[in-house]
Design a protein around this motif. Structure first.
Motif, PDB file in Angstrom:
ATOM      1  N   ARG A   1      -4.108 -10.638  -3.282  1.00  0.00           N
ATOM      2  CA  ARG A   1      -2.931 -10.680  -2.412  1.00  0.00           C
ATOM      3  C   ARG A   1      -3.108 -11.882  -1.487  1.00  0.00           C
ATOM      4  O   ARG A   1      -4.002 -11.892  -0.650  1.00  0.00           O
ATOM      5  CB  ARG A   1      -2.804  -9.383  -1.608  1.00  0.00           C
ATOM      6  CG  ARG A   1      -1.581  -9.354  -0.679  1.00  0.00           C
ATOM      7  CD  ARG A   1      -1.502  -8.032   0.064  1.00  0.00           C
ATOM      8  NE  ARG A   1      -1.344  -6.926  -0.845  1.00  0.00           N
ATOM      9  CZ  ARG A   1      -2.123  -5.842  -0.842  1.00  0.00           C
ATOM     10  NH1 ARG A   1      -3.126  -5.742   0.029  1.00  0.00           N
ATOM     11  NH2 ARG A   1      -1.919  -4.864  -1.697  1.00  0.00           N
TER      12      ARG A   1
ATOM     13  N   GLU B   1      -6.672 -13.422  -0.629  1.00  0.00           N
ATOM     14  CA  GLU B   1      -7.666 -12.354  -0.528  1.00  0.00           C
ATOM     15  C   GLU B   1      -7.838 -11.663  -1.874  1.00  0.00           C
ATOM     16  O   GLU B   1      -6.863 -11.346  -2.557  1.00  0.00           O
ATOM     17  CB  GLU B   1      -7.224 -11.323   0.524  1.00  0.00           C
ATOM     18  CG  GLU B   1      -8.184 -10.165   0.661  1.00  0.00           C
ATOM     19  CD  GLU B   1      -7.669  -9.077   1.603  1.00  0.00           C
ATOM     20  OE1 GLU B   1      -8.487  -8.338   2.158  1.00  0.00           O
ATOM     21  OE2 GLU B   1      -6.442  -8.974   1.771  1.00  0.00           O
TER      22      GLU B   1
ATOM     23  N   GLY C   1      -0.290  -2.304  -4.695  1.00  0.00           N
ATOM     24  CA  GLY C   1      -1.408  -1.623  -4.048  1.00  0.00           C
ATOM     25  C   GLY C   1      -1.881  -0.406  -4.818  1.00  0.00           C
ATOM     26  O   GLY C   1      -3.073  -0.076  -4.794  1.00  0.00           O
TER      27      GLY C   1
ATOM     28  N   VAL D   1      -8.417  -8.427  -3.322  1.00  0.00           N
ATOM     29  CA  VAL D   1      -8.268  -7.063  -2.800  1.00  0.00           C
ATOM     30  C   VAL D   1      -9.217  -6.099  -3.488  1.00  0.00           C
ATOM     31  O   VAL D   1      -9.910  -5.315  -2.836  1.00  0.00           O
ATOM     32  CB  VAL D   1      -6.809  -6.582  -2.965  1.00  0.00           C
ATOM     33  CG1 VAL D   1      -6.658  -5.151  -2.467  1.00  0.00           C
ATOM     34  CG2 VAL D   1      -5.867  -7.509  -2.219  1.00  0.00           C
TER      35      VAL D   1
ATOM     36  N   ASN E   1     -11.731  -6.785  -0.728  1.00  0.00           N
ATOM     37  CA  ASN E   1     -11.195  -7.305   0.533  1.00  0.00           C
ATOM     38  C   ASN E   1     -11.976  -8.532   1.006  1.00  0.00           C
ATOM     39  O   ASN E   1     -12.396  -8.630   2.157  1.00  0.00           O
ATOM     40  CB  ASN E   1     -11.201  -6.224   1.619  1.00  0.00           C
ATOM     41  CG  ASN E   1     -10.310  -5.044   1.268  1.00  0.00           C
ATOM     42  OD1 ASN E   1      -9.258  -5.213   0.664  1.00  0.00           O
ATOM     43  ND2 ASN E   1     -10.737  -3.845   1.621  1.00  0.00           N
TER      44      ASN E   1
ATOM     45  N   THR F   1       0.847  -1.186   0.000  1.00  0.00           N
ATOM     46  CA  THR F   1       0.000   0.000   0.000  1.00  0.00           C
ATOM     47  C   THR F   1       0.887   1.242   0.000  1.00  0.00           C
ATOM     48  O   THR F   1       2.107   1.182   0.150  1.00  0.00           O
ATOM     49  CB  THR F   1      -0.909   0.023   1.237  1.00  0.00           C
ATOM     50  OG1 THR F   1      -0.099   0.209   2.411  1.00  0.00           O
ATOM     51  CG2 THR F   1      -1.683  -1.284   1.363  1.00  0.00           C
TER      52      THR F   1
ATOM     53  N   ARG G   1      -7.992  -0.268   9.495  1.00  0.00           N
ATOM     54  CA  ARG G   1      -7.912  -1.683   9.143  1.00  0.00           C
ATOM     55  C   ARG G   1      -6.957  -2.431  10.083  1.00  0.00           C
ATOM     56  O   ARG G   1      -7.233  -3.558  10.490  1.00  0.00           O
ATOM     57  CB  ARG G   1      -7.453  -1.832   7.692  1.00  0.00           C
ATOM     58  CG  ARG G   1      -7.439  -3.268   7.196  1.00  0.00           C
ATOM     59  CD  ARG G   1      -7.375  -3.342   5.690  1.00  0.00           C
ATOM     60  NE  ARG G   1      -6.172  -2.752   5.151  1.00  0.00           N
ATOM     61  CZ  ARG G   1      -6.138  -1.649   4.415  1.00  0.00           C
ATOM     62  NH1 ARG G   1      -7.261  -0.999   4.153  1.00  0.00           N
ATOM     63  NH2 ARG G   1      -5.003  -1.179   3.942  1.00  0.00           N
TER      64      ARG G   1
ATOM     65  N   ALA H   1      -4.330  -1.517  -7.301  1.00  0.00           N
ATOM     66  CA  ALA H   1      -5.569  -1.935  -6.636  1.00  0.00           C
ATOM     67  C   ALA H   1      -6.442  -0.741  -6.302  1.00  0.00           C
ATOM     68  O   ALA H   1      -7.674  -0.824  -6.319  1.00  0.00           O
ATOM     69  CB  ALA H   1      -5.239  -2.732  -5.368  1.00  0.00           C
TER      70      ALA H   1
ATOM     71  N   GLN I   1     -12.701  -1.582  -4.063  1.00  0.00           N
ATOM     72  CA  GLN I   1     -12.184  -2.438  -3.006  1.00  0.00           C
ATOM     73  C   GLN I   1     -13.159  -3.581  -2.696  1.00  0.00           C
ATOM     74  O   GLN I   1     -14.353  -3.356  -2.535  1.00  0.00           O
ATOM     75  CB  GLN I   1     -11.938  -1.621  -1.738  1.00  0.00           C
ATOM     76  CG  GLN I   1     -10.912  -0.513  -1.919  1.00  0.00           C
ATOM     77  CD  GLN I   1      -9.549  -1.036  -2.340  1.00  0.00           C
ATOM     78  OE1 GLN I   1      -8.969  -1.890  -1.681  1.00  0.00           O
ATOM     79  NE2 GLN I   1      -9.030  -0.536  -3.459  1.00  0.00           N
TER      80      GLN I   1
END
Length: 273
Positions: free
Chosen positions: A177, A180, A141, A182, A151, A35, A87, A144, A149
């Motif tokens: 990722r 997951e 990230g 993302v 997640n 990220t 998060r 992404a 999003q």
């Protein structure tokens, strides 16, 4: 003897203290890996290094500037990176930061590979176009963040549902990722290589583009032909069947897990246009 016992306890206490701090720092870095927050962390390290040098060499002006930057930087960090901090706190609250996965790496990999293979095979049979990018060492990230999003935990049902035609997320790439999903509907950089066959469309160029700038693996399902292709390190592996795809993912997602013996990849090379 008593003093020696106290010294041993003190050393043990210090060792445990240091180990816990390093473990927590490691977990926090894993949370923000890939990220924009990781870039901020690098910037903070640079500022701290300059501040320490200014103290050593008595550079008062630089010391004053960096100390003010550190003071206000804490507040700015909290404001700018509120989602990442939230998060991290949510993960801490769920206890996941210290959770230990009882499954082995091989079992987790197999579940991940099977979910991707099932989804790709399902979409290939029905000629549903798909673009799935799997993050490895290089963080993606930033790409992404161009999408929506998700997640969510990886399942083949969720993957196929995302790419179902005429749904809001079916255009663009899914970025994964680990196990997951993302984000979906993400934009990937298009390759400008003149060696890509002209019969290949935007999905394949996007898959090649991301493989040229990162170490990510991207799976492409062609909407026109239903063929499955993969890209890695600027190379395109076309027309993979179910077993070829499974072996490709096993070999590249976990280098310590060797592909099954006796299974060679056919059609692995690049086809001429």
């Amino acid at each position: 003897m008593l003093d020696g016992g106290f010294e041993l306890l003190d050393l043990l206490r210090i060792g445990v203290d240091i180990a816990l701090v390093w473990y927590v720092l490691y977990k926090l870095i894993m949370l923000i890996r890939g990220t924009k927050a990781i870039q901020l962390l690098k910037g903070i390290i640079v500022v701290l290094a300059v501040w320490l040098l200014s103290i050593v060499f008595n550079l008062q002006t630089i010391q004053w500037i960096t100390s003010r930057a550190i003071t206000w930087g804490i507040l700015i960090t909290v404001i700018l990176f509120q989602p990442e901090l939230r998060r991290a706190l949510e993960t801490l609250g769920r206890g996941n930061i210290f959770a230990r996965n009882t499954k082995s790496e091989e079992e987790i990999l197999e579940q991940r590979v099977e979910a991707i293979v099932q989804a790709a095979n399902y979409m290939a049979k029905r000629r549903i176009g798909a673009l799935i990018t799997l993050e490895r060492e290089t963080g993606i990230g930033d790409y992404a963040e161009t999408g929506i999003q998700i997640n969510g935990s990886l399942t083949h049902q969720l993957l196929t549902n995302i790419f179902t035609p005429n749904t809001p997320l079916h255009d663009g790439a899914v970025i994964m990722r680990g196990d997951e999903i993302v984000a979906a509907a993400c934009y990937l950089p298009l390759s400008e290589s003149p060696f890509i066959s002209k019969e290949l469309g935007t999905r394949h160029r996007a898959a090649m583009g991301i493989s040229e700038v990162t170490d990510a693996i991207t799976i492409v399902v062609s909407e026109e032909t239903g063929n499955i292709s993969c890209t890695k390190n600027g190379e395109l592996h076309r027309d993979l069947d179910q077993e070829n795809l499974r072996d490709f993912l096993r070999e590249n997602l976990l280098l310590t897990l060797k592909a099954p013996e006796g299974k060679l990849w056919n059609r692995r090379g690049r086809k001429n246009g």
